[in-house]
Design a protein around this motif. Structure first.
Motif, PDB file in Angstrom:
ATOM      1  N   ALA A 327       0.837  -1.203   0.000  1.00 31.20           N
ATOM      2  CA  ALA A 327       0.000   0.000   0.000  1.00 31.20           C
ATOM      3  C   ALA A 327       0.868   1.248   0.000  1.00 31.20           C
ATOM      4  O   ALA A 327       0.513   2.270  -0.584  1.00 31.20           O
ATOM      5  N   ILE A 328       2.005   1.159   0.674  1.00 28.85           N
ATOM      6  CA  ILE A 328       2.928   2.281   0.785  1.00 28.85           C
ATOM      7  C   ILE A 328       4.333   1.737   1.006  1.00 28.85           C
ATOM      8  O   ILE A 328       4.513   0.673   1.608  1.00 28.85           O
ATOM      9  N   GLY A 329       5.303   2.452   0.484  1.00 24.78           N
ATOM     10  CA  GLY A 329       6.699   2.101   0.727  1.00 24.78           C
ATOM     11  C   GLY A 329       7.484   3.366   0.989  1.00 24.78           C
ATOM     12  O   GLY A 329       7.214   4.404   0.373  1.00 24.78           O
ATOM     13  N   GLY A 330       8.438   3.297   1.929  1.00 21.93           N
ATOM     14  CA  GLY A 330       9.180   4.503   2.248  1.00 21.93           C
ATOM     15  C   GLY A 330      10.563   4.250   2.799  1.00 21.93           C
ATOM     16  O   GLY A 330      10.875   3.146   3.259  1.00 21.93           O
ATOM     17  N   GLU A 331      11.400   5.284   2.721  1.00 25.20           N
ATOM     18  CA  GLU A 331      12.747   5.260   3.272  1.00 25.20           C
ATOM     19  C   GLU A 331      12.927   6.434   4.226  1.00 25.20           C
ATOM     20  O   GLU A 331      12.378   7.515   3.987  1.00 25.20           O
ATOM     21  N   GLU A 332      13.741   6.238   5.246  1.00 29.73           N
ATOM     22  CA  GLU A 332      13.964   7.287   6.246  1.00 29.73           C
ATOM     23  C   GLU A 332      14.552   8.564   5.648  1.00 29.73           C
ATOM     24  O   GLU A 332      14.460   9.630   6.234  1.00 29.73           O
ATOM     25  N   SER A 333      15.124   8.466   4.457  1.00 26.13           N
ATOM     26  CA  SER A 333      15.707   9.630   3.787  1.00 26.13           C
ATOM     27  C   SER A 333      14.657  10.447   3.037  1.00 26.13           C
ATOM     28  O   SER A 333      14.989  11.166   2.101  1.00 26.13           O
ATOM     29  N   ALA A 334      13.400  10.333   3.467  1.00 29.07           N
ATOM     30  CA  ALA A 334      12.295  11.171   2.966  1.00 29.07           C
ATOM     31  C   ALA A 334      11.825  10.811   1.571  1.00 29.07           C
ATOM     32  O   ALA A 334      11.550  11.683   0.742  1.00 29.07           O
ATOM     33  N   GLY A 335      11.714   9.516   1.308  1.00 30.08           N
ATOM     34  CA  GLY A 335      11.149   9.059   0.047  1.00 30.08           C
ATOM     35  C   GLY A 335       9.979   8.139   0.306  1.00 30.08           C
ATOM     36  O   GLY A 335      10.058   7.270   1.175  1.00 30.08           O
ATOM     37  N   LEU A 336       8.882   8.339  -0.428  1.00 30.08           N
ATOM     38  CA  LEU A 336       7.763   7.403  -0.321  1.00 30.08           C
ATOM     39  C   LEU A 336       6.922   7.447  -1.582  1.00 30.08           C
ATOM     40  O   LEU A 336       6.951   8.404  -2.347  1.00 30.08           O
ATOM     41  N   THR A 337       6.141   6.395  -1.783  1.00 31.35           N
ATOM     42  CA  THR A 337       5.110   6.368  -2.811  1.00 31.35           C
ATOM     43  C   THR A 337       4.016   5.430  -2.328  1.00 31.35           C
ATOM     44  O   THR A 337       4.179   4.748  -1.316  1.00 31.35           O
ATOM     45  N   ILE A 338       2.891   5.424  -3.067  1.00 32.52           N
ATOM     46  CA  ILE A 338       1.761   4.605  -2.632  1.00 32.52           C
ATOM     47  C   ILE A 338       1.240   3.734  -3.770  1.00 32.52           C
ATOM     48  O   ILE A 338       1.596   3.918  -4.935  1.00 32.52           O
ATOM     49  N   ARG A 339       0.374   2.834  -3.407  1.00 30.38           N
ATOM     50  CA  ARG A 339      -0.254   1.896  -4.335  1.00 30.38           C
ATOM     51  C   ARG A 339      -0.942   2.650  -5.483  1.00 30.38           C
ATOM     52  O   ARG A 339      -1.573   3.683  -5.281  1.00 30.38           O
ATOM     53  N   GLY A 340      -0.801   2.137  -6.694  1.00 30.96           N
ATOM     54  CA  GLY A 340      -1.460   2.743  -7.840  1.00 30.96           C
ATOM     55  C   GLY A 340      -0.766   3.969  -8.385  1.00 30.96           C
ATOM     56  O   GLY A 340      -1.281   4.643  -9.279  1.00 30.96           O
ATOM     57  N   HIS A 341       0.420   4.268  -7.819  1.00 31.94           N
ATOM     58  CA  HIS A 341       1.145   5.457  -8.253  1.00 31.94           C
ATOM     59  C   HIS A 341       2.486   5.024  -8.846  1.00 31.94           C
ATOM     60  O   HIS A 341       2.719   3.842  -9.089  1.00 31.94           O
ATOM     61  N   VAL A 342       3.384   5.972  -9.066  1.00 31.84           N
ATOM     62  CA  VAL A 342       4.667   5.674  -9.697  1.00 31.84           C
ATOM     63  C   VAL A 342       5.575   4.867  -8.761  1.00 31.84           C
ATOM     64  O   VAL A 342       5.541   5.049  -7.544  1.00 31.84           O
ATOM     65  N   PRO A 343       6.416   3.991  -9.319  1.00 31.05           N
ATOM     66  CA  PRO A 343       7.371   3.223  -8.515  1.00 31.05           C
ATOM     67  C   PRO A 343       8.638   4.032  -8.246  1.00 31.05           C
ATOM     68  O   PRO A 343       9.757   3.574  -8.449  1.00 31.05           O
TER      69      PRO A 343
END
Length: 467
Positions: A327-343
């Motif tokens: 549903a969501i993926g993120g890194e502590e270095s201030a990067g994230l994205t969500i399901r159905g969006h860009v990888p």
């Protein structure tokens, strides 16, 4: 000898006029052209940039090189966020994208990010082929003769990307809440993106640093606490409930709570994960890098959601997005994205989703975080860089090959080698060591379970490096 061009976790970067020269850009782009031409499908490559010095010149040169090698360039004339370029690659079904950006690096740097047809950052198996193609070129690539009649197709990536954000973010809820927002694009590629879509949806939005400055105010365009004073001042002036910021190419985010408190990215990722489960009902998984807070682990267990812990580098999270495993993926270095969006990391959608979360929940981020702690326990992450002498580095390289049994008086209960060395201790705290591949620095990530233990844990982590 020609400079060795290596693509790291997020492309190739170097100082302009030292290694980042037109000659080396021609070599890098030629290597990418060779790779794209060898692949099935469309041999079309989008060419974009952030607002850095000479960006327009580099884009024009790259387009000529691609065309001379049988690859069709599609030029993005205006500075554009990395995630907007990523979305355009997918929409156009292009063979990839070349993006001239050094992201959050200081203004004297520039770089090249290469995205594959899925819009994701190129994986190591791709960049190795590109590096091999560059190495095979030898000293240089002859610049194609200028042809004033030759015009390349141009594309505006903004409308389609903003339309997609409108489908993913609940702007009606933000408008209904009547909150005010301050947006700080850090003179970068997101200028006219977050602010425009918020205003178009009736949200009172003020901006700072909303003009081009190739020197980014004289420092790195990094939306970190120590550089957000102007954003905080504008928030106070306007009575804003939230400050949202993006870095030079808008793939990273920075968030300021209504009282002027900077909320670190670790917590933002955890809060949004909890919020997306609550409001979207997405339970297909969550991903985080090994160096990102274990608050996400605790939330995954609480929500009974599959956890994926990846090496550092957003490309690994991007793969899981493409597979619809998270549903969501993120890194502590201030990067994230969500399901159905860009990888790909998207600092724009991060800020907009946080705005939605504050609007819908009607609570400050500080209050939401306290409630999260009450639900799954407290977590206090920290990150430091330690510079090593050659002797200490040599000793440390050997040391991290062993499995320690104790650290700072605590028993090591788990050794994780997903990326670097992560030691989980018997009180639930942890330390992760990652050596820089480019300088004599060890990055030390730590996380205590009580606020008053953060300094003690940090000291123990440092002592283990040096002893």
């Amino acid at each position: 000898m020609a400079v060795e061009i290596k693509f790291g976790t997020s492309g190739w970067r170097a100082i302009v006029a030292e290694e980042f020269t037109l000659a080396n850009i021609r070599r890098a782009v030629s290597g990418i052209a060779t790779y794209v031409a060898s692949q099935p499908g469309h041999h079309t490559v989008l060419v974009g940039r952030d607002p850095r010095f000479l960006g327009e010149t580099f884009v024009a040169e790259a387009a000529k090189i691609l065309a001379s090698q049988g690859v069709t360039p599609v030029v993005i004339p205006e500075a554009a966020p990395t995630p907007a370029i990523s979305y355009a690659v997918r929409q156009r079904k292009a063979g990839g994208a070349i993006n001239f950006t050094a992201s959050h690096n200081p203004p004297e740097y520039n770089g090249i990010k290469f995205s594959t047809p899925d819009g994701a950052p190129a994986l190591p198996e791709v960049t190795k082929q590109i590096e091999a193609a560059i190495a095979a070129l030898g000293e240089g690539v002859v610049a194609p003769a200028p042809d004033p009649k030759k015009k390349f197709e141009e594309i505006d990536v903004k409308p389609a990307y903003l339309k997609r954000l409108g489908e993913l973010v609940n702007f009606a809820a933000i408008k209904k809440a009547g909150i005010k927002v301050v947006f700080d694009p850090f003179w970068g590629a997101a200028r006219g993106y977050s602010s425009q879509i918020l205003r178009e949806n009736g949200v009172d939005t003020a901006t700072v640093h909303d003009y081009r400055d190739v020197l980014f105010g004289g420092h790195a365009p990094e939306p970190d606490d120590h550089l957000l004073a102007d954003c905080k001042a504008k928030m106070k002036e306007t009575g804003a409930a939230l400050g949202i910021a993006t870095d030079g190419d808008a793939d990273r985010f920075g968030i300021v709570d209504g009282d002027g408190t900077f909320i670190q990215p670790n917590y933002i990722i955890a809060l949004l994960f909890d919020y997306l489960v609550e409001t979207r009902g997405w339970r297909n998984g969550v991903a985080k890098s090994v160096a990102t807070t274990n608050l996400i682990n605790a939330l995954a267990e609480h929500h009974k959601v599959q956890l994926y812990e990846t090496p550092v580098g957003f490309k690994y999270i991007g793969e899981l997005i493409n597979q619809d495993k998270i549903a969501i993926g993120g890194e502590e270095s201030a990067g994230l994205t969500i399901r159905g969006h860009v990888p790909e990391k998207d600092g724009v959608i991060a800020g907009l989703l946080v705005t939605e979360m504050v609007a819908v929940r009607g609570k400050s981020l500080g209050k939401q975080l306290k409630e999260l702690f009450a639900k799954v326990g407290e977590f206090y992450p920290n990150r430091e860089n330690f510079r090593l002498t050659p002797e200490v580095k040599e000793k440390f390289v050997e040391k991290v090959k062993t499995d320690p049994t104790k650290l700072g008086g605590h028993k090591v209960t788990q050794v994780v080698r997903t990326d670097g060395l992560k030691l989980v201790l018997d009180d639930g705290s942890w330390v992760c060591y990652r050596l820089s591949g480019t300088e004599p620095v060890v990055r030390v990530y730590s996380e205590a379970r009580r606020h008053d233990q953060t300094e003690t844990l940090s000291e123990a982590a440092k002592k283990w490096v040096l002893e």
